[in-house]
Design a protein around this motif. Sequence first.
Motif, PDB file in Angstrom:
ATOM      1  N   GLU A  47       1.010  -1.391  -0.003  1.00 53.37           N
ATOM      2  CA  GLU A  47      -0.078   0.043  -0.090  1.00 53.37           C
ATOM      3  C   GLU A  47       0.859   1.436   0.191  1.00 53.37           C
ATOM      4  O   GLU A  47       1.947   1.457   0.692  1.00 53.37           O
ATOM      5  N   THR A  48       0.654   2.233  -0.713  1.00 54.07           N
ATOM      6  CA  THR A  48       1.434   3.591  -0.902  1.00 54.07           C
ATOM      7  C   THR A  48       0.265   4.680  -0.929  1.00 54.07           C
ATOM      8  O   THR A  48      -0.969   4.779  -1.045  1.00 54.07           O
ATOM      9  N   THR A  49       0.899   5.843  -0.541  1.00 58.66           N
ATOM     10  CA  THR A  49      -0.044   7.077  -0.444  1.00 58.66           C
ATOM     11  C   THR A  49      -0.340   7.267  -2.003  1.00 58.66           C
ATOM     12  O   THR A  49       0.306   7.002  -2.755  1.00 58.66           O
ATOM     13  N   TYR A  50      -1.697   8.070  -1.999  1.00 59.96           N
ATOM     14  CA  TYR A  50      -2.050   8.326  -3.335  1.00 59.96           C
ATOM     15  C   TYR A  50      -3.019   9.739  -3.087  1.00 59.96           C
ATOM     16  O   TYR A  50      -3.696   9.531  -1.965  1.00 59.96           O
ATOM     17  N   PRO A  51      -2.929  10.781  -3.785  1.00 60.44           N
ATOM     18  CA  PRO A  51      -2.165  10.966  -5.110  1.00 60.44           C
ATOM     19  C   PRO A  51      -0.943  11.712  -4.845  1.00 60.44           C
ATOM     20  O   PRO A  51      -0.948  12.777  -5.797  1.00 60.44           O
ATOM     21  N   ASP A  52      -0.241  11.635  -3.608  1.00 63.18           N
ATOM     22  CA  ASP A  52       1.103  12.317  -3.617  1.00 63.18           C
ATOM     23  C   ASP A  52       1.826  12.323  -4.717  1.00 63.18           C
ATOM     24  O   ASP A  52       1.946  11.307  -5.576  1.00 63.18           O
ATOM     25  N   PRO A  53       2.707  13.257  -5.213  1.00 62.48           N
ATOM     26  CA  PRO A  53       3.566  13.267  -6.501  1.00 62.48           C
ATOM     27  C   PRO A  53       4.610  12.029  -6.192  1.00 62.48           C
ATOM     28  O   PRO A  53       4.932  11.446  -7.259  1.00 62.48           O
ATOM     29  N   VAL A  54       4.897  11.725  -5.029  1.00 64.05           N
ATOM     30  CA  VAL A  54       5.774  10.443  -4.866  1.00 64.05           C
ATOM     31  C   VAL A  54       4.961   9.521  -4.165  1.00 64.05           C
ATOM     32  O   VAL A  54       4.489   9.759  -2.938  1.00 64.05           O
ATOM     33  N   ARG A  55       4.904   8.464  -4.629  1.00 61.73           N
ATOM     34  CA  ARG A  55       4.029   7.571  -3.834  1.00 61.73           C
ATOM     35  C   ARG A  55       5.271   6.864  -2.688  1.00 61.73           C
ATOM     36  O   ARG A  55       6.193   6.518  -2.826  1.00 61.73           O
ATOM     37  N   ILE A  56       4.558   6.898  -1.578  1.00 58.11           N
ATOM     38  CA  ILE A  56       5.369   6.320  -0.398  1.00 58.11           C
ATOM     39  C   ILE A  56       4.919   5.229   0.276  1.00 58.11           C
ATOM     40  O   ILE A  56       3.565   4.783   0.606  1.00 58.11           O
TER      41      ILE A  56
ATOM     42  N   ILE B 177       4.760   0.609   7.594  1.00 59.49           N
ATOM     43  CA  ILE B 177       6.200   1.173   7.514  1.00 59.49           C
ATOM     44  C   ILE B 177       6.141   2.546   7.558  1.00 59.49           C
ATOM     45  O   ILE B 177       5.504   3.436   6.946  1.00 59.49           O
ATOM     46  N   ARG B 178       6.937   2.845   8.460  1.00 62.90           N
ATOM     47  CA  ARG B 178       7.190   4.398   8.807  1.00 62.90           C
ATOM     48  C   ARG B 178       7.872   5.330   7.566  1.00 62.90           C
ATOM     49  O   ARG B 178       8.891   4.816   7.224  1.00 62.90           O
ATOM     50  N   PRO B 179       7.185   6.192   6.823  1.00 60.89           N
ATOM     51  CA  PRO B 179       8.023   6.976   5.963  1.00 60.89           C
ATOM     52  C   PRO B 179       9.333   7.532   6.486  1.00 60.89           C
ATOM     53  O   PRO B 179       8.973   8.065   7.764  1.00 60.89           O
ATOM     54  N   ASP B 180      10.150   7.785   5.721  1.00 67.27           N
ATOM     55  CA  ASP B 180      11.347   8.763   6.309  1.00 67.27           C
ATOM     56  C   ASP B 180      11.004  10.237   6.847  1.00 67.27           C
ATOM     57  O   ASP B 180      11.335  10.649   7.791  1.00 67.27           O
ATOM     58  N   ASP B 181      10.106  10.806   5.899  1.00 68.12           N
ATOM     59  CA  ASP B 181       9.476  12.010   6.346  1.00 68.12           C
ATOM     60  C   ASP B 181       8.138  12.296   6.258  1.00 68.12           C
ATOM     61  O   ASP B 181       7.273  12.258   5.166  1.00 68.12           O
ATOM     62  N   LEU B 182       7.437  12.033   7.466  1.00 64.28           N
ATOM     63  CA  LEU B 182       5.872  12.128   7.409  1.00 64.28           C
ATOM     64  C   LEU B 182       5.334  13.426   6.885  1.00 64.28           C
ATOM     65  O   LEU B 182       4.254  13.360   6.413  1.00 64.28           O
ATOM     66  N   ASP B 183       6.149  14.340   6.954  1.00 63.13           N
ATOM     67  CA  ASP B 183       5.528  15.690   6.924  1.00 63.13           C
ATOM     68  C   ASP B 183       5.110  15.981   5.337  1.00 63.13           C
ATOM     69  O   ASP B 183       4.602  16.936   4.905  1.00 63.13           O
ATOM     70  N   ILE B 184       5.799  14.985   4.283  1.00 64.13           N
ATOM     71  CA  ILE B 184       5.475  15.247   2.885  1.00 64.13           C
ATOM     72  C   ILE B 184       4.190  14.649   2.579  1.00 64.13           C
ATOM     73  O   ILE B 184       3.970  14.854   1.402  1.00 64.13           O
ATOM     74  N   LEU B 185       3.660  13.927   3.461  1.00 64.48           N
ATOM     75  CA  LEU B 185       2.205  13.342   3.208  1.00 64.48           C
ATOM     76  C   LEU B 185       1.226  14.703   3.247  1.00 64.48           C
ATOM     77  O   LEU B 185       1.146  15.579   3.871  1.00 64.48           O
TER      78      LEU B 185
ATOM     79  N   ASP C 214       3.285  -3.098  -7.748  1.00 67.09           N
ATOM     80  CA  ASP C 214       3.876  -3.678  -6.691  1.00 67.09           C
ATOM     81  C   ASP C 214       5.410  -3.911  -6.720  1.00 67.09           C
ATOM     82  O   ASP C 214       6.294  -3.512  -5.663  1.00 67.09           O
ATOM     83  N   CYS C 215       5.754  -4.719  -7.738  1.00 66.15           N
ATOM     84  CA  CYS C 215       7.257  -5.026  -7.816  1.00 66.15           C
ATOM     85  C   CYS C 215       8.135  -3.755  -8.077  1.00 66.15           C
ATOM     86  O   CYS C 215       9.236  -3.717  -7.372  1.00 66.15           O
ATOM     87  N   ALA C 216       7.460  -2.726  -8.856  1.00 62.76           N
ATOM     88  CA  ALA C 216       8.326  -1.370  -8.695  1.00 62.76           C
ATOM     89  C   ALA C 216       8.337  -0.785  -7.506  1.00 62.76           C
ATOM     90  O   ALA C 216       9.683  -0.178  -7.136  1.00 62.76           O
ATOM     91  N   ARG C 217       7.581  -0.687  -6.672  1.00 57.57           N
ATOM     92  CA  ARG C 217       7.544  -0.261  -5.288  1.00 57.57           C
ATOM     93  C   ARG C 217       8.576  -0.917  -4.433  1.00 57.57           C
ATOM     94  O   ARG C 217       9.246  -0.537  -4.002  1.00 57.57           O
TER      95      ARG C 217
ATOM     96  N   GLU D 237      11.990   0.084  -5.418  1.00 59.65           N
ATOM     97  CA  GLU D 237      12.414   1.452  -5.064  1.00 59.65           C
ATOM     98  C   GLU D 237      12.780   1.238  -3.562  1.00 59.65           C
ATOM     99  O   GLU D 237      13.741   2.024  -3.201  1.00 59.65           O
ATOM    100  N   ALA D 238      11.830   0.623  -2.851  1.00 62.86           N
ATOM    101  CA  ALA D 238      12.291   0.635  -1.420  1.00 62.86           C
ATOM    102  C   ALA D 238      13.483   0.106  -0.980  1.00 62.86           C
ATOM    103  O   ALA D 238      14.487   0.639  -0.295  1.00 62.86           O
ATOM    104  N   PHE D 239      14.082  -1.025  -1.960  1.00 66.54           N
ATOM    105  CA  PHE D 239      15.251  -1.762  -1.430  1.00 66.54           C
ATOM    106  C   PHE D 239      16.595  -0.829  -2.053  1.00 66.54           C
ATOM    107  O   PHE D 239      17.684  -0.590  -1.499  1.00 66.54           O
ATOM    108  N   ASP D 240      15.961  -0.177  -3.052  1.00 65.74           N
ATOM    109  CA  ASP D 240      17.087   0.890  -3.847  1.00 65.74           C
ATOM    110  C   ASP D 240      17.474   2.037  -2.725  1.00 65.74           C
ATOM    111  O   ASP D 240      18.409   2.498  -2.421  1.00 65.74           O
ATOM    112  N   GLY D 241      16.208   2.368  -2.193  1.00 67.17           N
ATOM    113  CA  GLY D 241      16.306   3.561  -1.182  1.00 67.17           C
ATOM    114  C   GLY D 241      17.385   3.364   0.109  1.00 67.17           C
ATOM    115  O   GLY D 241      17.730   4.138   0.547  1.00 67.17           O
TER     116      GLY D 241
END
Length: 382
Positions: A17-26, A52-60, A109-112, A115-119
């Motif tokens: 599950e990711t945030t939506y419709p933020d410019p960057v899916r978290i 999973i806690r996002p690194d920066d909650l303020d960007i939501l 989902d595979c892309a997310r 991205e998470a492991f790349d991060g």
Amino acid sequence: MEIMNGQHDAIVFFDVETTYPDPVRILYEFGSIYVCPRRLIELNNTSYKTLIRPDDLDILTDRSWKNLSKKRITREDLVSAPHFFKVADTIYHILHGRIWAGHNIEEFDCARIKEAFDGINKPAPEYRHLIDSRHLLTNWFGKRAGNMTQLDSLAAYFGFEEQVHRSLDDVRMNLKVVKHCGAVLFLESMFPKILPQTSWISPDEVSIPSMYAIPASFYDGNSKIRVMHHDIDLKLHCSRLNVQSEISKFDDASSRLTFEVDASSLLCEILNECDVHAEQRYKHCGGNSKWFPIVRKNQVRLRLKGRGGTQIERHQNGSFTNQRVEYNNFDFAELDRLISPGNFVDAYFSLDTYDYTKKAGIVLVADKLIMHQVLPNVLFLA
């Protein structure tokens, strides 16, 4: 953890599950279950879920928080959740080297996950095989459930509870949908004459945008194709077709009795569209024979049924007589006199496909014919 024949036999159904419709899916949630591929049941004590806690909650954005609130996820829930790097090893162990399954996971989902492991600068898990139920069910189940991208469309089609968009709940709903679709397809393949319930429609009742094609069978690997109209097999009824040729003992596909009739412009348009959908699906299923169009010079060929026979009603001097043509039980001379150029026929036919000696295409199989002509009242079939 219940395992059969080793862990690697299990299919991993997962969802993120990711945030939506933020410019960057978290990414904020991951859930998975292990499923026995032979019984399609969830293995005991193999489910896993984590926020999973996002690194920066303020960007939501406010809209994202509103959507999270609908899922009963609070800011405190995310604050207390682990960062991705703390659960990465567990997720890697769950996924790596296994058969992955999920709905729309190939594109999303595979892309997310990557991205998470790349991060966190760690290698992402890799699958041994991928089963995306969106593609699987679109190919086999067709568009009868509506928007196949959305799992909730399939859930609504089967009357399931509303999708809650929480990872573990969605994973279990995904498995439930796959099993129900599989059961429907199995019954349709085993009982094609009664499932699904079909009705004859005239060309002016056909909605061309509602036509599509799916494989005719899901268990024997053949390349036959079903042409669908809405969510049932397309079967047509055409009145007063002008017979253009005598009965023939052979056609391009096999030893069958066939004859040609004129086709209206609307019928030609419909059958040409059938060709487009069926050929695309045929090639998608691995077919490589040359595809021959069904309409040729505004004429089409009707084939009498070899098994079970074609029912024939002869309209003669204002009366009807019911007769059935069996492939191995007919008087060809009498049949030839009945179906001859210049006569008219009301035809009820279904669409079948053939792949024979490197030739493929659609054949129109006549289930019922009503012949209009004036003939002596002679019984031509026993």
